[in-house]
Design a protein around this motif. Structure first.
Motif, PDB file in Angstrom:
ATOM      1  N   LEU A 161      40.603  33.416  36.317  1.00 14.71           N
ATOM      2  CA  LEU A 161      41.577  33.644  37.041  1.00 14.71           C
ATOM      3  C   LEU A 161      42.867  33.385  36.632  1.00 14.71           C
ATOM      4  O   LEU A 161      44.087  33.808  37.091  1.00 14.71           O
ATOM      5  N   LEU A 162      43.040  32.717  35.200  1.00 13.19           N
ATOM      6  CA  LEU A 162      44.228  32.403  34.634  1.00 13.19           C
ATOM      7  C   LEU A 162      44.260  33.550  33.592  1.00 13.19           C
ATOM      8  O   LEU A 162      44.980  33.267  32.328  1.00 13.19           O
ATOM      9  N   LEU A 163      43.495  34.607  33.425  1.00 10.02           N
ATOM     10  CA  LEU A 163      43.360  35.796  32.417  1.00 10.02           C
ATOM     11  C   LEU A 163      43.019  35.260  31.276  1.00 10.02           C
ATOM     12  O   LEU A 163      43.280  35.586  30.142  1.00 10.02           O
ATOM     13  N   ASP A 164      42.150  34.327  31.302  1.00 11.51           N
ATOM     14  CA  ASP A 164      41.358  33.675  30.003  1.00 11.51           C
ATOM     15  C   ASP A 164      39.706  33.972  30.129  1.00 11.51           C
ATOM     16  O   ASP A 164      38.990  33.387  30.770  1.00 11.51           O
ATOM     17  N   THR A 219      38.095  41.349  30.083  1.00 10.62           N
ATOM     18  CA  THR A 219      38.522  42.167  31.061  1.00 10.62           C
ATOM     19  C   THR A 219      37.558  42.087  32.411  1.00 10.62           C
ATOM     20  O   THR A 219      38.096  42.014  33.562  1.00 10.62           O
ATOM     21  N   VAL A 220      36.143  42.532  32.008  1.00 14.36           N
ATOM     22  CA  VAL A 220      35.105  42.117  32.946  1.00 14.36           C
ATOM     23  C   VAL A 220      35.011  41.119  33.769  1.00 14.36           C
ATOM     24  O   VAL A 220      35.093  41.253  34.915  1.00 14.36           O
ATOM     25  N   GLU A 221      35.348  39.982  33.082  1.00 16.53           N
ATOM     26  CA  GLU A 221      35.278  38.857  33.771  1.00 16.53           C
ATOM     27  C   GLU A 221      36.310  38.493  34.644  1.00 16.53           C
ATOM     28  O   GLU A 221      36.344  38.066  35.824  1.00 16.53           O
ATOM     29  N   ILE A 222      37.626  38.925  34.118  1.00 16.30           N
ATOM     30  CA  ILE A 222      38.831  38.743  34.989  1.00 16.30           C
ATOM     31  C   ILE A 222      38.838  39.643  36.161  1.00 16.30           C
ATOM     32  O   ILE A 222      38.999  38.961  37.454  1.00 16.30           O
ATOM     33  N   ALA A 254      38.518  38.133  40.055  1.00 13.99           N
ATOM     34  CA  ALA A 254      39.599  38.334  40.855  1.00 13.99           C
ATOM     35  C   ALA A 254      39.095  39.211  42.175  1.00 13.99           C
ATOM     36  O   ALA A 254      39.642  38.736  43.244  1.00 13.99           O
ATOM     37  N   ILE A 255      37.971  40.096  41.924  1.00 14.33           N
ATOM     38  CA  ILE A 255      37.683  40.735  43.264  1.00 14.33           C
ATOM     39  C   ILE A 255      36.866  39.581  44.052  1.00 14.33           C
ATOM     40  O   ILE A 255      36.871  39.629  45.304  1.00 14.33           O
ATOM     41  N   THR A 256      36.152  38.859  43.534  1.00 12.76           N
ATOM     42  CA  THR A 256      35.185  37.893  44.190  1.00 12.76           C
ATOM     43  C   THR A 256      35.855  37.023  44.860  1.00 12.76           C
ATOM     44  O   THR A 256      35.766  36.542  45.906  1.00 12.76           O
TER      45      THR A 256
END
Length: 739
Positions: A653-656, A659-662, A666-668
């Motif tokens: 959630l802090l862009l760490d 891309t798939v994880e971020i 974000a969606i969930t």
């Protein structure tokens, strides 16, 4: 079709500018004099910050472009920054509520205060004499008995007598709003005397003697007087809360040696402590460093947006875009307060600026008084966590951590979006429950007219683009300020020399409160730094973490909120970052995550009962009960109390992360926020949710917020069950109602 007014004039113009109960309202030449003084104060900051060179925030110089032969050293710049705010603040804000009648009862006090002007001028003249001697080659050594005598009796005693006496007299001087009071004039002179002495002495090798027996006695005396002046101005412009906290911390310095356990501190003399307090370890430290650069820069930017009427366009655009939706004014408050709040340095200030318009309109469409105030308070508080400016918090965080500003601003995007999405859902569900409508077509600006003036967003676009292109914050802010004046020429409200002067005047007055609280917060930071209490707090967190890491994080949350109560955002974060963040980092929490965690809770202290400044400001406008508004704003902004834990457990959630994880995080997280809002408000998919469904929705939200694949699946399953149960209950109710 009836003609409607220019959308530039709808409807923000109708909101009156609030006036504090102790604020002076000068007229005639006196008003012009102090308006020019405030304008000059703000303009000199902008000129200095854009001088030929800025050699960093610690050391180096700021060269004025119009005085290239007179470089201002960094400490001197901060000292003069505080002194100017003190002088303006004492003149413009009285020590007590104003009396509207004649001055009668204040004449005797004025005569006594006029007598106190004599020692104040003696102290100031002494600093000039000291400077002449030092410039003539005299070695100024704190161990010299003659120097100590002169500093004590020509500077210290007169200064303290004038300072303490005038503060006490100002509490009883109920002069009319339209005139200055003698005690306040004396306090302004005392502020300049303190600044004059410190600038003189810090220009010698004696700067290195702070905190040692070699420090001249004038150093701690000047710091004592300066601290009293700062705390008194803070009381006038921000209330007692921060002053009481600062006083407790100062008392702790000298009581600490007698306290047991973790609270015990080494004994220290008052001379040693105060000689260090008015340095970059305390008052001149990070809080004043940021207020003298980034904060005042963005205050000037906000003043230019206001004076050019470009800021009105932002609010009117929000009305045109969201005003027609159910509960329209509440959604306008979210967008407008979020946009303006990221520029404004205080949640309460943003409530007053935009809430004076949005709160009455929310009440008009059906929101309760408490709810209307709570929505504005929650939205205005959220503006402080919205990138790219974050109410100047991003720049303070960069100053404290050394992490690049662009990295902080980017990392804060998803958490800020989650907060505002949650507030939007809360507002929408509340409107749905109450069957609200939006505003009528003829009450709003036309969206197509607003779109044709979208170029008025150029100052914000330039600011963001310049920051991410690598320009310095000062250069980017200056470009944005200039662009606000330029785009005004494309509107009926063109900025000329007179309007520019008005903008600088407004900026100078707006800056007083935030400069005072930042300097007062510097006192607290200085105590924490010089006593080592922050390190002991870190050890306490480590001990708690051995039992439970979640318990340690929860304890850190409570401390950050308690330290932030009653303070504007920047001061709250600076204090909490000094106490709480080092402990979290000791636990192994990444530096950025630790500071985001602390920053969020320092911010939401503004809507946390029992001391919720933003909620109290909103209650004053809505006419609702202050505590009821605080509780309602806590409910609406509840996501802000969860997001920091989400960030801790899910770094994506802090862009760490990838891309798939971020994207998945974000969606969930948004889905979890939706379910949380539905559970708290008791509304889901077109109908009221039964209490069992509400509980299930909140549980499902927590599963989705956690971020792991297994918990996401469990959250979706629980949410599906909650929705199925709601449908079943609704079907039964219909069957009973229509057999």
């Amino acid at each position: 079709m009836t003609d409607r007014p220019d959308p530039q004039d709808l409807p923000i113009q109708e909101a009156p500018e609030p006036v504090a109960v102790n604020q002076r309202l000068f007229d005639g030449r006196r008003a012009q004099l102090f308006a020019w003084a405030a304008a000059l104060y703000a303009a000199l900051h902008l000129a200095a910050l854009n001088g030929l060179s800025i050699a960093g925030m610690t050391g180096g110089s700021v060269e004025l472009p119009f005085l290239p032969t007179f470089p201002i050293e960094t400490w001197d710049f901060r000292i003069l920054h505080v002194a100017g705010a003190l002088a303006l603040g004492f003149v413009l804000y009285a020590g007590c509520r104003h009396a509207d009648g004649m001055r009668g009862p204040t004449r005797r006090l004025d005569r006594l205060a006029a007598v106190l002007l004599v020692p104040a001028l003696i102290a100031f003249a002494a600093t000039v004499w000291f400077a002449v001697q030092i410039d003539g080659g005299k070695l100024w050594n704190g161990m010299d008995a003659g120097i100590a005598f002169h500093e004590t009796w020509l500077f210290g005693v007169p200064l303290l007598l004038a300072t303490v006496g005038s503060i006490l007299l100002s509490w009883a001087d109920r002069a009319p709003r339209t005139r200055t009071a003698w005690p306040d004039i004396v306090l302004a002179v005392c502020g300049f005397a303190v600044a004059s002495y410190l600038v003189t002495i810090y220009g010698t090798d004696m700067r290195k003697a702070t905190g040692t027996p070699f420090a001249p006695i004038g150093m701690p005396i000047a710091a004592v007087a300066g601290s009293l002046l700062i705390m008194e101005l803070t009381r006038r412009v921000a209330g007692l809360a921060l002053v009481v906290i600062a006083a407790i911390f100062l008392a702790y310095v000298f009581v600490g040696p007698y306290l047991p356990g973790i609270l015990n501190t080494p004994a220290v003399t008052w001379e040693r402590f105060f000689s260090q307090l008015y340095t970059d370890a305390g008052i001149l430290g990070p809080t004043t460093a940021v207020s003298s650069t980034y904060i005042i820069l963005f205050i000037i930017f906000a003043a230019f947006l206001s004076a050019s009427k470009v800021g009105d366009y932002f609010v009117n655009f929000a009305f045109a875009a969201a005003g027609r939706a159910r509960g329209g004014p509440a959604k306008v408050a979210i967008f407008a307060s979020g946009l303006m709040g990221m520029i404004n340095g205080t949640s309460a200030g943003n409530v007053v600026a935009t809430g004076s318009l949005t709160i009455p309109l929310m009440k008009k469409v059906g929101y309760k008084k408490e709810t209307a105030g709570a929505i504005e308070a929650a939205a205005s508080t959220g503006g402080q966590i919205m990138p790219p400016i974050m109410g100047a918090g991003a720049f303070i965080m960069a100053e404290i951590t050394g992490i690049p500003y662009t990295e902080i601003a980017a990392a804060a995007i998803i958490p800020a979006v989650l907060y505002f999405v949650s507030v939007y859902f809360m507002v929408d569900f509340e409107a749905a429950k109450l069957g609200m409508r939006g505003m009528n077509e003829d009450e709003l600006p036309r969206l197509r007219d607003m779109v044709t003036k979208v170029y008025l967003f150029v100052p914000i676009v330039i600011l963001i683009a310049a920051l991410f292109m690598g320009y310095s914050v000062i250069r980017a802010g200056t470009l944005a300020i200039a662009s606000a004046a330029v785009v005004s020429w494309l509107t009926p409200h063109r900025m000329g020399p007179k309007t520019v002067a008005v903008a600088f005047d407004k900026a100078g007055v707006m800056a007083i409160q935030i400069i005072a609280v930042c300097a007062c917060a510097g006192i607290i930071v200085g105590v924490i730094s010089l006593t080592g209490v922050g390190a002991r707090f870190s050890n306490l967190l480590l001990g708690l973490a051995e039992a439970s890491q979640l318990l340690a994080m929860g304890f850190a949350m409570v401390i950050a909120i308690l330290l932030g109560m009653g303070m504007p955002t920047t001061a709250a974060y600076a204090v909490a970052a000094s106490v709480v963040a080092p402990g979290l980092i000791e636990l192994g929490v990444p530096t950025l995550t630790a500071h985001i965690f602390v920053f969020y809770f320092a911010v939401v202290s503004a809507i946390t009962p029992p001391v919720a400044l933003a909620s109290y400001a909103a209650a004053g406008i809505s006419g609702a009960n202050a505590m009821g508004t605080s509780v309602a704003s806590f409910k609406i902004g509840i996501t802000a109390f969860i997001v920091p834990f989400m960030v801790f457990y899910n770094p994506a959630l802090l862009l760490d992360g990838t891309t798939v994880e971020i994207v998945r995080a974000a969606i969930t997280a948004v889905a979890g926020i939706f379910l949380l809002s539905a559970g708290v408000q008791g509304w889901l998919i077109g109908g009221r949710a039964p209490w069992l469904s509400q509980i299930a929705l909140i549980v499902a939200a927590l599963f989705l917020i956690e971020g792991a694949l297994l918990t996401d699946a469990a959250g979706l399953a629980v949410a599906g069950a909650a929705l199925a149960w709601q449908r079943l209950v609704q079907a039964r109710r219909k069957a009973v109602a229509h057999p």
